[in-house]
Write a protein that holds these residues in place. Structure first.
Motif, PDB file in Angstrom:
ATOM      1  N   PHE A 216      45.715  57.785  36.476  1.00 46.00           N
ATOM      2  CA  PHE A 216      46.887  56.968  36.013  1.00 46.00           C
ATOM      3  C   PHE A 216      46.357  55.690  35.854  1.00 46.00           C
ATOM      4  CE2 PHE A 216      50.493  54.407  37.725  1.00 46.00           C
ATOM      5  CZ  PHE A 216      51.198  54.594  36.592  1.00 46.00           C
ATOM      6  N   ARG A 217      45.985  54.925  36.798  1.00 47.25           N
ATOM      7  CA  ARG A 217      45.534  53.422  36.778  1.00 47.25           C
ATOM      8  C   ARG A 217      44.335  53.070  37.702  1.00 47.25           C
ATOM      9  NH1 ARG A 217      48.234  49.431  33.814  1.00 47.25           N
ATOM     10  NH2 ARG A 217      50.458  49.641  33.177  1.00 47.25           N
ATOM     11  N   GLN A 218      43.638  52.235  37.351  1.00 48.68           N
ATOM     12  CA  GLN A 218      42.522  51.650  38.320  1.00 48.68           C
ATOM     13  C   GLN A 218      42.919  50.055  38.678  1.00 48.68           C
ATOM     14  OE1 GLN A 218      38.347  52.351  37.698  1.00 48.68           O
ATOM     15  NE2 GLN A 218      37.917  50.390  38.313  1.00 48.68           N
ATOM     16  N   GLU A 219      42.797  49.846  39.895  1.00 45.82           N
ATOM     17  CA  GLU A 219      42.944  48.379  40.500  1.00 45.82           C
ATOM     18  C   GLU A 219      42.022  47.409  39.966  1.00 45.82           C
ATOM     19  OE1 GLU A 219      44.013  46.379  44.686  1.00 45.82           O
ATOM     20  OE2 GLU A 219      43.287  48.356  44.934  1.00 45.82           O
ATOM     21  N   PHE A 220      42.088  46.165  39.657  1.00 45.37           N
ATOM     22  CA  PHE A 220      41.470  45.244  39.166  1.00 45.37           C
ATOM     23  C   PHE A 220      41.786  43.953  39.901  1.00 45.37           C
ATOM     24  CE2 PHE A 220      39.706  42.291  35.947  1.00 45.37           C
ATOM     25  CZ  PHE A 220      38.555  42.607  35.960  1.00 45.37           C
ATOM     26  N   MET A 221      40.786  43.216  40.475  1.00 47.15           N
ATOM     27  CA  MET A 221      40.939  41.635  40.941  1.00 47.15           C
ATOM     28  C   MET A 221      41.173  40.796  39.863  1.00 47.15           C
ATOM     29  SD  MET A 221      41.053  42.286  44.129  1.00 47.15           S
ATOM     30  CE  MET A 221      40.455  40.882  45.365  1.00 47.15           C
ATOM     31  N   PHE A 222      42.527  40.417  39.611  1.00 40.83           N
ATOM     32  CA  PHE A 222      42.725  39.492  38.575  1.00 40.83           C
ATOM     33  C   PHE A 222      41.986  38.120  38.651  1.00 40.83           C
ATOM     34  CE2 PHE A 222      45.541  36.470  36.208  1.00 40.83           C
ATOM     35  CZ  PHE A 222      45.515  37.099  34.967  1.00 40.83           C
ATOM     36  N   ASN A 223      41.940  37.580  39.886  1.00 43.93           N
ATOM     37  CA  ASN A 223      41.108  36.264  40.041  1.00 43.93           C
ATOM     38  C   ASN A 223      40.050  36.986  41.338  1.00 43.93           C
ATOM     39  OD1 ASN A 223      42.934  34.236  39.125  1.00 43.93           O
ATOM     40  ND2 ASN A 223      44.369  34.826  40.788  1.00 43.93           N
ATOM     41  N   ASP A 224      38.871  36.250  41.034  1.00 45.41           N
ATOM     42  CA  ASP A 224      37.667  36.736  41.602  1.00 45.41           C
ATOM     43  C   ASP A 224      36.561  35.575  41.784  1.00 45.41           C
ATOM     44  OD1 ASP A 224      35.847  38.470  43.020  1.00 45.41           O
ATOM     45  OD2 ASP A 224      36.200  40.020  41.686  1.00 45.41           O
ATOM     46  N   VAL A 225      35.534  35.878  42.390  1.00 45.30           N
ATOM     47  CA  VAL A 225      34.670  34.605  42.756  1.00 45.30           C
ATOM     48  C   VAL A 225      33.802  34.554  41.107  1.00 45.30           C
ATOM     49  CG1 VAL A 225      34.354  34.905  44.968  1.00 45.30           C
ATOM     50  CG2 VAL A 225      33.104  36.368  43.611  1.00 45.30           C
ATOM     51  N   SER A 226      33.446  33.434  41.020  1.00 40.40           N
ATOM     52  CA  SER A 226      32.769  33.297  39.642  1.00 40.40           C
ATOM     53  C   SER A 226      31.519  33.916  39.466  1.00 40.40           C
ATOM     54  CB  SER A 226      32.498  31.627  39.565  1.00 40.40           C
ATOM     55  OG  SER A 226      31.666  31.293  40.468  1.00 40.40           O
ATOM     56  N   TRP A 227      30.669  34.373  40.595  1.00 42.38           N
ATOM     57  CA  TRP A 227      29.443  34.936  40.590  1.00 42.38           C
ATOM     58  C   TRP A 227      29.504  36.412  40.420  1.00 42.38           C
ATOM     59  CZ3 TRP A 227      31.057  31.879  44.643  1.00 42.38           C
ATOM     60  CH2 TRP A 227      31.418  32.476  45.849  1.00 42.38           C
ATOM     61  N   ARG A 228      30.808  36.948  40.301  1.00 44.11           N
ATOM     62  CA  ARG A 228      31.026  38.616  40.297  1.00 44.11           C
ATOM     63  C   ARG A 228      30.130  38.967  39.046  1.00 44.11           C
ATOM     64  NH1 ARG A 228      36.178  40.448  37.570  1.00 44.11           N
ATOM     65  NH2 ARG A 228      35.120  39.530  35.803  1.00 44.11           N
ATOM     66  N   ASP A 229      30.237  38.287  38.010  1.00 45.61           N
ATOM     67  CA  ASP A 229      29.538  38.691  36.769  1.00 45.61           C
ATOM     68  C   ASP A 229      28.177  38.203  36.689  1.00 45.61           C
ATOM     69  OD1 ASP A 229      31.750  40.145  35.901  1.00 45.61           O
ATOM     70  OD2 ASP A 229      32.521  38.764  34.526  1.00 45.61           O
ATOM     71  N   GLU A 230      27.930  37.160  37.571  1.00 46.16           N
ATOM     72  CA  GLU A 230      26.355  36.651  37.613  1.00 46.16           C
ATOM     73  C   GLU A 230      25.388  37.530  38.374  1.00 46.16           C
ATOM     74  OE1 GLU A 230      26.946  32.755  39.298  1.00 46.16           O
ATOM     75  OE2 GLU A 230      28.136  31.953  37.590  1.00 46.16           O
ATOM     76  N   VAL A 231      26.130  38.355  39.369  1.00 44.69           N
ATOM     77  CA  VAL A 231      25.142  39.310  40.153  1.00 44.69           C
ATOM     78  C   VAL A 231      24.610  40.684  39.532  1.00 44.69           C
ATOM     79  CG1 VAL A 231      25.911  38.361  42.298  1.00 44.69           C
ATOM     80  CG2 VAL A 231      26.771  40.288  41.377  1.00 44.69           C
ATOM     81  N   ILE A 232      25.263  40.766  38.264  1.00 40.85           N
ATOM     82  CA  ILE A 232      25.066  42.049  37.597  1.00 40.85           C
ATOM     83  C   ILE A 232      24.629  41.359  36.053  1.00 40.85           C
ATOM     84  CG2 ILE A 232      26.455  43.563  38.656  1.00 40.85           C
ATOM     85  CD1 ILE A 232      28.565  42.998  36.749  1.00 40.85           C
ATOM     86  N   ASP A 233      23.706  42.356  35.501  1.00 42.40           N
ATOM     87  CA  ASP A 233      23.131  41.660  34.223  1.00 42.40           C
ATOM     88  C   ASP A 233      24.340  42.196  32.873  1.00 42.40           C
ATOM     89  OD1 ASP A 233      22.756  44.530  34.095  1.00 42.40           O
ATOM     90  OD2 ASP A 233      20.701  44.561  33.782  1.00 42.40           O
ATOM     91  N   HIS A 234      25.471  42.578  33.083  1.00 39.78           N
ATOM     92  CA  HIS A 234      26.344  42.882  31.906  1.00 39.78           C
ATOM     93  C   HIS A 234      27.491  42.389  32.538  1.00 39.78           C
ATOM     94  CE1 HIS A 234      22.788  45.286  30.387  1.00 39.78           C
ATOM     95  NE2 HIS A 234      23.276  44.908  29.099  1.00 39.78           N
ATOM     96  N   PRO A 235      28.086  41.258  32.210  1.00 43.14           N
ATOM     97  CA  PRO A 235      29.570  40.761  32.864  1.00 43.14           C
ATOM     98  C   PRO A 235      30.432  41.822  32.615  1.00 43.14           C
ATOM     99  CG  PRO A 235      28.353  39.102  31.344  1.00 43.14           C
ATOM    100  CD  PRO A 235      27.624  40.381  31.135  1.00 43.14           C
ATOM    101  N   ILE A 236      31.433  41.895  33.735  1.00 38.39           N
ATOM    102  CA  ILE A 236      32.537  42.774  33.575  1.00 38.39           C
ATOM    103  C   ILE A 236      33.477  42.035  32.608  1.00 38.39           C
ATOM    104  CG2 ILE A 236      34.654  43.390  35.016  1.00 38.39           C
ATOM    105  CD1 ILE A 236      32.700  44.496  36.940  1.00 38.39           C
ATOM    106  N   GLN A 237      33.556  40.869  32.709  1.00 37.09           N
ATOM    107  CA  GLN A 237      34.554  40.359  31.842  1.00 37.09           C
ATOM    108  C   GLN A 237      34.450  40.611  30.399  1.00 37.09           C
ATOM    109  OE1 GLN A 237      33.917  35.912  31.940  1.00 37.09           O
ATOM    110  NE2 GLN A 237      31.978  36.023  30.961  1.00 37.09           N
ATOM    111  N   ASP A 238      33.256  40.899  29.790  1.00 36.58           N
ATOM    112  CA  ASP A 238      33.119  41.193  28.471  1.00 36.58           C
ATOM    113  C   ASP A 238      33.500  42.984  28.286  1.00 36.58           C
ATOM    114  OD1 ASP A 238      31.925  38.857  28.209  1.00 36.58           O
ATOM    115  OD2 ASP A 238      29.917  39.602  28.129  1.00 36.58           O
ATOM    116  N   MET A 239      33.952  43.467  29.205  1.00 33.85           N
ATOM    117  CA  MET A 239      34.203  44.905  29.289  1.00 33.85           C
ATOM    118  C   MET A 239      35.798  44.835  29.371  1.00 33.85           C
ATOM    119  SD  MET A 239      31.503  46.653  31.733  1.00 33.85           S
ATOM    120  CE  MET A 239      29.916  45.690  32.191  1.00 33.85           C
ATOM    121  N   VAL A 240      36.549  43.903  29.796  1.00 36.54           N
ATOM    122  CA  VAL A 240      37.998  44.033  29.960  1.00 36.54           C
ATOM    123  C   VAL A 240      38.575  43.396  28.648  1.00 36.54           C
ATOM    124  CG1 VAL A 240      39.893  43.196  31.398  1.00 36.54           C
ATOM    125  CG2 VAL A 240      37.761  43.803  32.270  1.00 36.54           C
TER     126      VAL A 240
END
Length: 388
Positions: free
Chosen positions: A327-351
């Motif tokens: 149906f749907r998946q939950e997603f944190m609309f506001n998050d810490v700035s380093w969410r995409d810094e601790v992984i090598d491919h940013p999630i923001q580029d996938m949304v």
């Protein structure tokens, strides 16, 4: 191939600490996973380290064998809680490792993709204002402008997720508090319009009487689901609530249900329309897939709970890709700035347009960046708005 090490990190998140881990092998292959839960994240952190040591020397390609071994070995201390969070993180990392060895995305090991664009709904979008209709309506409109078509929130008086003296001992709400919850919810509906999913969260912090009354009242707003009107302890109690809650109000439960064994009584009693297992608690992606298959037999939809870190987001999406009853998946609309810094491919580029678009990269499609995780160590002392 043998497992030679498991490293675990406690990393500060937006609401609580993330527990992230990595499995290493003698062939140089690695896999990453997440075991996040709260409160008590230091307990989960230590459990993940302990469980990690229990798999040293095992063949990482035997993912189901390792899951079953850990489940049966640790069942003596209970099949839920911190030990199952640790198993969940290990399972996620093993699936990631195996998929990377084979050169395929994780969803291929879960049966292949029905879809690669995963429909999201926004949570934690309401952090910039007060508990009033005007602020909620304004922020909800911003979610819609960002391309999302669904959101979730808790409109009730208990903005604190931990029981304390700020809550009535009998989990009731005054007439004024009930009115405020309704007005906030109505303002959100007016702010996003009719063609938009609204999920109402209760955190199982309402007594039977108030939970039913508020469901009846909110039903006129065409809410998409009413979440956890009761806790996971008693399926019969939830069954009784289902009989009194209006039929146009769907019930969603599951974030506190662990494994296929935990959801069986809920499914057998036909209590809910939607279930929301949490991949870092329920047993990992392998178990969430099994749970989703059980849910399909009862015509129940999957909508993973996911207020966690980046690996939880990606692993949940891979399971969602692989099942027909998503149906749907939950997603944190506001998050810490380093969410995409601790992984090598940013999630923001996938949304994109309210969807998470999965790549064809092997495994979960990312690796952890240790130096960035070390810049944001987990918080160990309680502070306002953060749950250790």
């Amino acid at each position: 191939m043998k497992i030679i090490d498991v490293k675990v990190w406690l990393v500060e998140g937006v609401k609580y600490n993330w527990t992230l881990l990595k499995i290493y092998t003698d062939t140089g292959h690695t896999g990453v996973g997440e075991a996040t839960n709260w409160p008590g994240s230091p307990i989960v952190f230590e459990a993940a380290k302990h469980v990690g040591q229990r798999i040293i020397g095992l063949d990482p390609m035997k993912t189901d064998f390792i899951w079953t071994k850990l489940y049966r070995d640790l069942n003596w201390i209970g099949p839920y809680g911190a030990s199952m969070c640790a198993i969940s993180g290990i399972d996620m990392a093993l699936l990631d490792l195996k998929a990377k060895v084979l050169g395929v995305p994780c969803y291929e090991l879960l049966g292949g993709a029905f879809r690669k664009e995963i429909l999201l709904y926004a949570n934690y979008w309401f952090t910039g204002g007060g508990h009033n209709p005007e602020d909620y309506a304004q922020q909800a409109s911003a979610v819609k402008r960002a391309g999302f078509t669904g959101l979730k929130f808790d409109p009730f008086a208990h903005t604190n997720y931990l029981y304390g003296e700020d809550l009535a001992a009998n989990l009731t709400l005054t007439a004024e508090q009930q009115d405020l919850a309704f007005e906030v919810s109505k303002a959100v509906r007016d702010g996003v319009g009719a063609d938009f999913d609204i999920m109402i969260e209760t955190h199982a912090m309402l007594n039977y009487r108030v939970a039913v009354q508020m469901a009846q009242r909110l039903s006129e707003l065409n809410i998409t689901w009413y979440e956890e009107p009761a806790g996971p302890e008693n399926a019969d109690n939830l069954r009784a609530m289902r009989e009194r809650i209006p039929s146009n109000v769907s019930i969603c439960v599951g974030e506190r249900h662990y494994t296929r064994h935990g959801i069986r009584p809920v499914l057998e009693k036909n209590i809910c329309d939607i279930m929301m297992p949490d991949i870092t608690r329920c047993g990992g992606p392998s178990e969430m897939k099994r749970m989703a298959t059980m849910m399909e037999a009862y015509n129940v939809l999957l909508a993973p709970h996911n207020p966690n870190g980046p690996l939880s987001t990606l692993a949940s999406a891979h399971v969602c890709a692989s099942v027909p009853n998503f149906f749907r998946q939950e997603f944190m609309f506001n998050d810490v700035s380093w969410r995409d810094e601790v992984i090598d491919h940013p999630i923001q580029d996938m949304v994109k347009n309210g969807h998470l678009v999965l790549s064809d990269r092997p495994g979960l499609g990312v690796d952890l960046i240790e130096e960035e995780m070390l810049k944001h160590p987990g918080i160990l002392e309680p502070r306002p708005g953060f749950y250790v």
